[in-house]
Design a protein around this motif. Structure first.
Motif, PDB file in Angstrom:
ATOM      1  N   PHE A 153       0.856  -1.196   0.000  1.00  0.00           N
ATOM      2  CA  PHE A 153       0.000   0.000   0.000  1.00  0.00           C
ATOM      3  C   PHE A 153       0.889   1.242   0.000  1.00  0.00           C
ATOM      4  O   PHE A 153       1.450   1.618   1.022  1.00  0.00           O
ATOM      5  CB  PHE A 153      -0.904   0.030   1.247  1.00  0.00           C
ATOM      6  CG  PHE A 153      -1.848  -1.140   1.357  1.00  0.00           C
ATOM      7  CD1 PHE A 153      -2.076  -1.998   0.286  1.00  0.00           C
ATOM      8  CD2 PHE A 153      -2.529  -1.382   2.541  1.00  0.00           C
ATOM      9  CE1 PHE A 153      -2.951  -3.074   0.391  1.00  0.00           C
ATOM     10  CE2 PHE A 153      -3.410  -2.459   2.661  1.00  0.00           C
ATOM     11  CZ  PHE A 153      -3.612  -3.304   1.593  1.00  0.00           C
ATOM     12  N   PRO A 156      -2.521   6.278   0.525  1.00  0.00           N
ATOM     13  CA  PRO A 156      -3.836   6.025   1.125  1.00  0.00           C
ATOM     14  C   PRO A 156      -4.936   6.221   0.078  1.00  0.00           C
ATOM     15  O   PRO A 156      -4.779   7.046  -0.819  1.00  0.00           O
ATOM     16  CB  PRO A 156      -3.966   7.094   2.215  1.00  0.00           C
ATOM     17  CG  PRO A 156      -2.686   7.835   2.255  1.00  0.00           C
ATOM     18  CD  PRO A 156      -1.892   7.509   1.041  1.00  0.00           C
ATOM     19  N   THR A 157      -6.013   5.464   0.206  1.00  0.00           N
ATOM     20  CA  THR A 157      -7.166   5.681  -0.677  1.00  0.00           C
ATOM     21  C   THR A 157      -7.941   6.890  -0.119  1.00  0.00           C
ATOM     22  O   THR A 157      -7.729   7.269   1.047  1.00  0.00           O
ATOM     23  CB  THR A 157      -8.079   4.441  -0.698  1.00  0.00           C
ATOM     24  OG1 THR A 157      -8.580   4.244   0.628  1.00  0.00           O
ATOM     25  CG2 THR A 157      -7.339   3.195  -1.157  1.00  0.00           C
ATOM     26  N   GLN A 160      -9.355   6.466   3.308  1.00  0.00           N
ATOM     27  CA  GLN A 160      -8.299   6.372   4.324  1.00  0.00           C
ATOM     28  C   GLN A 160      -7.717   7.755   4.607  1.00  0.00           C
ATOM     29  O   GLN A 160      -7.410   8.087   5.751  1.00  0.00           O
ATOM     30  CB  GLN A 160      -7.201   5.413   3.842  1.00  0.00           C
ATOM     31  CG  GLN A 160      -7.697   3.979   3.740  1.00  0.00           C
ATOM     32  CD  GLN A 160      -6.811   3.068   2.915  1.00  0.00           C
ATOM     33  OE1 GLN A 160      -5.778   3.482   2.402  1.00  0.00           O
ATOM     34  NE2 GLN A 160      -7.215   1.821   2.772  1.00  0.00           N
ATOM     35  N   GLY A 180     -14.778  -1.826  -2.234  1.00  0.00           N
ATOM     36  CA  GLY A 180     -13.390  -2.084  -2.630  1.00  0.00           C
ATOM     37  C   GLY A 180     -12.461  -0.894  -2.505  1.00  0.00           C
ATOM     38  O   GLY A 180     -11.386  -0.879  -3.086  1.00  0.00           O
ATOM     39  N   SER A 181     -12.863   0.117  -1.720  1.00  0.00           N
ATOM     40  CA  SER A 181     -12.035   1.325  -1.657  1.00  0.00           C
ATOM     41  C   SER A 181     -11.172   1.400  -0.393  1.00  0.00           C
ATOM     42  O   SER A 181     -10.654   2.450  -0.058  1.00  0.00           O
ATOM     43  CB  SER A 181     -12.921   2.574  -1.782  1.00  0.00           C
ATOM     44  OG  SER A 181     -13.788   2.658  -0.675  1.00  0.00           O
ATOM     45  N   THR A 184     -11.676  -1.084   5.291  1.00  0.00           N
ATOM     46  CA  THR A 184     -11.189  -1.873   6.437  1.00  0.00           C
ATOM     47  C   THR A 184      -9.955  -1.224   7.053  1.00  0.00           C
ATOM     48  O   THR A 184      -9.888  -1.007   8.258  1.00  0.00           O
ATOM     49  CB  THR A 184     -10.860  -3.318   5.982  1.00  0.00           C
ATOM     50  OG1 THR A 184     -11.916  -3.763   5.135  1.00  0.00           O
ATOM     51  CG2 THR A 184     -10.698  -4.260   7.144  1.00  0.00           C
ATOM     52  N   GLN A 217     -12.436 -12.469   7.644  1.00  0.00           N
ATOM     53  CA  GLN A 217     -11.588 -11.668   6.746  1.00  0.00           C
ATOM     54  C   GLN A 217     -11.025 -10.445   7.478  1.00  0.00           C
ATOM     55  O   GLN A 217      -9.836 -10.144   7.390  1.00  0.00           O
ATOM     56  CB  GLN A 217     -12.426 -11.233   5.539  1.00  0.00           C
ATOM     57  CG  GLN A 217     -11.664 -10.405   4.538  1.00  0.00           C
ATOM     58  CD  GLN A 217     -12.560  -9.969   3.389  1.00  0.00           C
ATOM     59  OE1 GLN A 217     -13.026 -10.783   2.616  1.00  0.00           O
ATOM     60  NE2 GLN A 217     -12.812  -8.680   3.275  1.00  0.00           N
ATOM     61  N   GLY A 435     -18.766  -6.952   1.676  1.00  0.00           N
ATOM     62  CA  GLY A 435     -17.453  -6.862   2.314  1.00  0.00           C
ATOM     63  C   GLY A 435     -16.405  -7.857   1.848  1.00  0.00           C
ATOM     64  O   GLY A 435     -15.216  -7.635   2.037  1.00  0.00           O
ATOM     65  N   ASP A 437     -13.615  -9.720   0.154  1.00  0.00           N
ATOM     66  CA  ASP A 437     -12.597  -9.187  -0.753  1.00  0.00           C
ATOM     67  C   ASP A 437     -11.956 -10.332  -1.538  1.00  0.00           C
ATOM     68  O   ASP A 437     -10.967 -10.904  -1.111  1.00  0.00           O
ATOM     69  CB  ASP A 437     -11.553  -8.435   0.080  1.00  0.00           C
ATOM     70  CG  ASP A 437     -10.535  -7.726  -0.795  1.00  0.00           C
ATOM     71  OD1 ASP A 437     -10.947  -7.094  -1.784  1.00  0.00           O
ATOM     72  OD2 ASP A 437      -9.335  -7.818  -0.498  1.00  0.00           O
ATOM     73  N   LYS A 439      -9.952 -10.595  -4.304  1.00  0.00           N
ATOM     74  CA  LYS A 439      -9.218  -9.606  -5.111  1.00  0.00           C
ATOM     75  C   LYS A 439      -9.334  -9.813  -6.607  1.00  0.00           C
ATOM     76  O   LYS A 439      -9.481  -8.878  -7.372  1.00  0.00           O
ATOM     77  CB  LYS A 439      -7.733  -9.643  -4.728  1.00  0.00           C
ATOM     78  CG  LYS A 439      -7.456  -8.935  -3.437  1.00  0.00           C
ATOM     79  CD  LYS A 439      -5.966  -8.814  -3.219  1.00  0.00           C
ATOM     80  CE  LYS A 439      -5.642  -8.285  -1.847  1.00  0.00           C
ATOM     81  NZ  LYS A 439      -6.237  -9.038  -0.728  1.00  0.00           N
ATOM     82  N   ARG A 465     -12.139  -4.319  -7.425  1.00  0.00           N
ATOM     83  CA  ARG A 465     -11.648  -3.892  -6.108  1.00  0.00           C
ATOM     84  C   ARG A 465     -10.325  -3.172  -6.211  1.00  0.00           C
ATOM     85  O   ARG A 465      -9.537  -3.423  -7.100  1.00  0.00           O
ATOM     86  CB  ARG A 465     -11.520  -5.107  -5.177  1.00  0.00           C
ATOM     87  CG  ARG A 465     -12.734  -5.961  -5.277  1.00  0.00           C
ATOM     88  CD  ARG A 465     -13.421  -6.453  -4.093  1.00  0.00           C
ATOM     89  NE  ARG A 465     -13.132  -6.098  -2.762  1.00  0.00           N
ATOM     90  CZ  ARG A 465     -13.993  -5.475  -1.974  1.00  0.00           C
ATOM     91  NH1 ARG A 465     -15.150  -5.045  -2.469  1.00  0.00           N
ATOM     92  NH2 ARG A 465     -13.709  -5.240  -0.711  1.00  0.00           N
TER      93      ARG A 465
HETATM   94  N1  LIG Z   1      -4.022   2.044   0.366  1.00  0.00           N
HETATM   95  C1  LIG Z   1      -4.238   0.974  -0.365  1.00  0.00           C
HETATM   96  N2  LIG Z   1      -3.569   0.756  -1.513  1.00  0.00           N
HETATM   97  C2  LIG Z   1      -3.806  -0.333  -2.261  1.00  0.00           C
HETATM   98  N3  LIG Z   1      -4.699  -1.288  -1.942  1.00  0.00           N
HETATM   99  C3  LIG Z   1      -5.394  -1.137  -0.814  1.00  0.00           C
HETATM  100  C4  LIG Z   1      -5.208  -0.013   0.040  1.00  0.00           C
HETATM  101  N4  LIG Z   1      -6.029  -0.139   1.092  1.00  0.00           N
HETATM  102  C5  LIG Z   1      -6.710  -1.284   0.921  1.00  0.00           C
HETATM  103  N5  LIG Z   1      -6.330  -1.900  -0.213  1.00  0.00           N
HETATM  104  C6  LIG Z   1      -6.852  -3.169  -0.777  1.00  0.00           C
HETATM  105  O1  LIG Z   1      -8.105  -2.866  -1.377  1.00  0.00           O
HETATM  106  C7  LIG Z   1      -8.967  -3.995  -1.318  1.00  0.00           C
HETATM  107  C8  LIG Z   1     -10.336  -3.581  -0.822  1.00  0.00           C
HETATM  108  O2  LIG Z   1     -10.255  -3.180   0.519  1.00  0.00           O
HETATM  109  P1  LIG Z   1     -11.466  -3.387   1.535  1.00  0.00           P
HETATM  110  O3  LIG Z   1     -11.892  -4.803   1.553  1.00  0.00           O
HETATM  111  O4  LIG Z   1     -11.095  -2.766   2.809  1.00  0.00           O
HETATM  112  O5  LIG Z   1     -12.582  -2.529   0.783  1.00  0.00           O
HETATM  113  P2  LIG Z   1     -13.963  -1.985   1.330  1.00  0.00           P
HETATM  114  O6  LIG Z   1     -14.015  -0.568   0.991  1.00  0.00           O
HETATM  115  O7  LIG Z   1     -14.140  -2.383   2.746  1.00  0.00           O
HETATM  116  O8  LIG Z   1     -14.990  -2.765   0.400  1.00  0.00           O
HETATM  117  P3  LIG Z   1     -16.498  -3.266   0.718  1.00  0.00           P
HETATM  118  O9  LIG Z   1     -17.378  -2.077   0.693  1.00  0.00           O
HETATM  119  O10 LIG Z   1     -16.788  -4.199  -0.391  1.00  0.00           O
HETATM  120  O11 LIG Z   1     -16.467  -3.914   2.056  1.00  0.00           O
HETATM  121  C9  LIG Z   1      -8.276  -5.012  -0.433  1.00  0.00           C
HETATM  122  O12 LIG Z   1      -7.719  -6.006  -1.253  1.00  0.00           O
HETATM  123  C10 LIG Z   1      -7.193  -4.235   0.267  1.00  0.00           C
HETATM  124  O13 LIG Z   1      -6.090  -5.033   0.553  1.00  0.00           O
END
Ligand SMILES: Nc1ncnc2c1ncn2[C@@H]1O[C@H](COP(=O)(O)OP(=O)(O)OP(=O)(O)O)[C@@H](O)[C@H]1O
Length: 526
Positions: A153, A156-157, A160, A180-181, A184, A217, A435, A437, A439, A465
């Protein structure tokens, strides 16, 4: 008033000759005043502001003493500007500080705009520019940066960037960002930073997830992020609640489904009174009627008055938002993109299949033409999951199935085999719609039309995702026609091309759309 005074003085002639000296005094005074006024105007106009405020303050001081010392006071205050006293210096400092704060607010607003982040609430902390700020701004220990780097990573998205500082500033948060953003990490990372070190001080943090699969997970994600620290992170399983004496149980983070925790609370097996952080993941699902009682009992049991609560989901109906407002204090609301929007990285398609038979033909044809595994296929009930599995398992495909009639072990195996690529097609009910994942999932097929807008968003969100491209195909038959416009709208708002006629169809309110369908079978129906 002016009229009144002119009335009082009317008929009186002023003897200028006799009172000449006095007039001169007044004229001089008037002149001084005019100087004072014009200089104050100049001061008002003068930039930078830093100099303006102390001048204003001096003017106010001067206004009192000027009648005594006249011009001298003004002069004196000018020299003060060159060598400010401590008091004035602190005013300069505070003005400078305010100016810098304003600049920071502007920078934050621009940055949020660039990342499509919308916030509401007071005193919203600045978003994260990068992960390095976790150490520089928040003094986070090196293990976190190491683990983030190990996970690959780099940046940050958007969720985040904003949710992490909000939680690190001990503010409650309700957050909505696309599937997928990276939500978590947005709640696990600040939780670990705030917990700082492992401690045996009861249960310190709780994460609630709507399904067992999602709990497992999230548990694994927490472990990965906490690597290098000895935090006790526990998953609330049947065994744990059966074997352990939970009243004396200490753990830093407990992850559970609402039902398991609710049962433990009811049997007085757990003490949640010291919980400092509570996260409700997929919060709109948790607030649905069926789970509300369980959630409520957890919220009541987490009775620590300084608890920080947060809600995360990709869909946030108004009703949930209203409940969240009742529950939280001074929460900051963080929305990425638009509320209740499907991920923009997914190419969405609608396919008319006519009848149930047509659906079976369509899926077989689609697999025969191009099977791009792994593929996730959603149906509306466990009975239909079993039926479709029965049909496809002999089709020379590696197919798996998951639904709530399977044992815990069978469910785990179905997920693991799909993740490991041992099965190419996983037929599922909505138990894995939220939720999870996976990938690599490239394509989601809604074999049965979803029962709500949220179900559509979450189901198709199993593909596309972390910014990857995904594909979603939704079959529809006659029974689904009334709700076609709703899906078409969701497609259009997430940037997909939609035939214009679909957007002109009549609107209909969603109501748990699960029509009675013919069974899935190639055998003639009797
Ligand atoms: N900063 C980052 N850079 C790249 N990949 C990331 C980053 N943060 C998380 N990920 C990856 O992005 C994917 C999706 O993350 P996550 O499962 O937390 O999404 P989510 O927003 O909770 O989705 P959902 O709404 O479906 O629950 C995961 O594979 C995670 O490892």
């Amino acid at each position: 008033m002016a009229n009144g005074s002119s009335f009082l003085f009317s008929g009186i002639r002023f003897d200028k000759k006799r009172f000449g000296r006095d007039i001169a005094k007044f004229e001089k005074k008037e002149k001084d005043d005019s100087v004072k006024v014009s200089s104050s105007v100049e001061i008002e106009k003068a930039e930078p502001v830093v100099e303006k405020a102390p001048a204003k303050k001096r003017k106010r001081k001067g206004a009192v003493s000027e009648t005594v010392e006249g011009f001298n006071v003004f002069k004196k205050s000018k020299s003060e500007a060159i060598q400010p006293k401590d008091e004035d210096k602190s005013v300069v400092d505070s003005v400078q500080q305010t100016k810098e704060q304003n600049r920071q607010l502007e920078r934050d607003a621009l940055f949020r705009k660039r990342h499509n982040i919308h916030v509401s609430g007071y005193n919203v902390p600045s978003p994260l520019q990068n992960f390095e700020e976790l150490s520089s701004r928040y003094k986070c220990e090196p293990y976190m940066s190491r683990n983030l780097a190990e996970l690959g990573f780099r940046e940050p998205t958007p969720i985040q960037r904003q949710a992490i500082p909000v939680l690190l500033h001990d503010r409650e948060c309700f957050a909505c960002a696309p599937t997928g953003s990276g939500k978590t990490l947005a709640f696990v990372c600040p939780m670990l930073i705030k917990l700082k070190d492992p401690s045996k001080n009861g249960i310190r943090a709780v994460i609630l997830c709507p399904t067992r699969e999602l709990s497992s997970q999230t548990y694994r994600e927490c472990k990965k992020l906490a690597k290098g620290k000895k935090f006790r992170i526990k998953l609330m399983t049947k065994e744990l609640s059966r074997n352990g004496d939970l009243t004396k149980f200490s753990c830093d983070i407990l992850i559970s489904t609402p039902l398991r925790l609710h049962l433990a609370i009811r049997r007085k097996e757990v003490d949640l009174s010291r919980v400092e952080y509570l996260v409700l993941d997929e919060s709109d699902k948790l607030f649905e009627l069926g789970l509300f009682e369980q959630i409520d009992s957890v919220i009541q049991a987490c009775s620590n008055p300084s608890i920080i609560r947060s809600l995360f989901s990709a869909t946030l109906p108004d009703l949930v938002e209203d409940r969240a407002r009742e529950l939280m204090h001074d929460a900051i609301r963080v929305i990425v993109g638009r509320k209740n929007m499907a991920s923009e990285t997914i190419k969405q398609k609608l396919v008319f299949t006519g009848s149930e038979e047509g659906k079976l033909m369509a899926i077989r044809q689609s697999f025969a033409e191009s099977l791009n595994p792994p593929v996730l296929v959603f149906v509306q009930s466990k009975e239909r999951a079993k039926e479709l599995y029965g049909e496809l398992q002999f089709d020379n495909l590696r197919v798996g199935v998951i639904h709530s009639d399977l044992s815990q072990k069978e469910r785990e195996d179905a997920v693991d085999n799909f993740r490991a690529g041992k099965t190419w097609v996983l037929i599922a009910t909505d138990v894995v719609a939220r939720g999870m994942d996976f990938k690599a999932v490239k394509c989601v097929i809604n074999y049965d039309f979803p029962d709500s807008a949220a179900a559509y968003i979450h189901r198709i969100g199993r593909s596309g995702r972390a910014g990857r491209a995904g594909e979603a195909i939704t079959f529809y038959s006659e029974e689904d026609m009334p709700l076609l416009r709703n899906i078409a709208n969701l497609m259009a708002t997430s940037g997909c091309e939609v035939p214009p006629f679909l957007l002109e169809l009549p609107k209909k309110k969603w109501k748990k759309h699960r029509p009675k369908r013919d069974s899935i079978s190639t055998k003639p129906q009797v």
